[in-house]
Write a protein that holds these residues in place. Structure first.
Motif, short mmCIF file in Angstrom:
data_model
loop_
_atom_site.label_atom_id
_atom_site.label_comp_id
_atom_site.label_asym_id
_atom_site.label_seq_id
_atom_site.Cartn_x
_atom_site.Cartn_y
_atom_site.Cartn_z
N ARG A 178 0.82 -1.21 0.00
CA ARG A 178 0.00 0.00 0.00
C ARG A 178 0.86 1.26 0.00
O ARG A 178 0.35 2.38 -0.10
N GLY A 179 2.17 1.10 0.10
CA GLY A 179 3.07 2.25 0.18
C GLY A 179 2.97 3.21 -0.99
O GLY A 179 2.95 4.42 -0.81
N TYR A 180 2.90 2.66 -2.19
CA TYR A 180 2.83 3.51 -3.39
C TYR A 180 1.55 4.35 -3.37
O TYR A 180 1.56 5.53 -3.65
N ARG A 181 0.44 3.71 -3.01
CA ARG A 181 -0.84 4.43 -2.94
C ARG A 181 -0.81 5.50 -1.86
O ARG A 181 -1.32 6.60 -2.05
N THR A 182 -0.20 5.18 -0.74
CA THR A 182 -0.10 6.15 0.35
C THR A 182 0.69 7.38 -0.09
O THR A 182 0.32 8.52 0.21
N VAL A 183 1.79 7.15 -0.81
CA VAL A 183 2.61 8.25 -1.30
C VAL A 183 1.79 9.16 -2.22
O VAL A 183 1.84 10.38 -2.13
N LEU A 184 1.03 8.55 -3.13
CA LEU A 184 0.24 9.34 -4.07
C LEU A 184 -0.85 10.13 -3.36
O LEU A 184 -1.10 11.31 -3.67
N LEU A 185 -1.51 9.52 -2.39
CA LEU A 185 -2.53 10.23 -1.62
C LEU A 185 -1.92 11.40 -0.85
O LEU A 185 -2.46 12.52 -0.86
N ASP A 186 -0.80 11.15 -0.19
CA ASP A 186 -0.14 12.22 0.57
C ASP A 186 0.29 13.37 -0.34
O ASP A 186 0.15 14.54 0.01
N CYS A 187 0.80 13.04 -1.52
CA CYS A 187 1.22 14.06 -2.47
C CYS A 187 0.02 14.91 -2.89
O CYS A 187 0.10 16.14 -2.95
N GLY A 188 -1.10 14.28 -3.16
CA GLY A 188 -2.31 15.01 -3.54
C GLY A 188 -2.81 15.92 -2.43
O GLY A 188 -3.18 17.07 -2.68
#
Length: 133
Positions: A70-80
């Motif tokens: 889930r790390g990649y998704r977490t990074v994208l959400l945080d960036c947004g």
């Protein structure tokens, strides 16, 4: 987060890294200029008229170590979330913010010193005055 400063009266031009541990901007490259950053995207007019270019990056390996697949998704959400906060904050102080998702990945990563595999730039935000949009 990196900040490319071009036209701000209270800080020297150059590329800075926002160090969250020290809560400060650290100069990374005093020779970095907005003119070069214009070549990294298809939005050269917006970038050339901006006072600041914010570059949002991520350390994928570090995040995936903690959050696994889930790390990649977490990074994208945080960036947004971070991008939206910057855009809202900019508007509240009278700045125009232009979010930019289209850029040449390899060149932008190289610009900030990222390898493009474990550490990557995900998003750009050009900031300027209302007279320069």
């Amino acid at each position: 987060m990196f900040v490319l400063v071009e036209n701000v009266s209270t800080i020297d031009r150059g590329l800075y890294y926002l160090n969250p541990n020290k809560n400060c901007l650290q100069l990374v490259n005093e020779d970095a200029r907005m003119a070069y950053a214009c070549k990294l995207t298809g939005y050269s007019e917006r970038i050339s008229s901006s006072a600041v270019l914010v570059l949002l990056g991520a350390s994928l390996r570090r995040n995936q170590w903690k959050y696994w697949e889930r790390g990649y998704r977490t990074v994208l959400l945080d960036c947004g979330h971070l991008a939206q906060s910057i855009i809202v904050a900019a508007g509240s102080v009278g700045l125009v913010a232009h979010p930019i998702g289209g850029f040449i990945d390899d060149l932008v990563n190289e610009f900030v010193g990222y390898d493009g595999v474990d550490d990557v730039v995900l998003h750009l935000i050009a900031l300027g005055s209302k007279g320069k949009d």
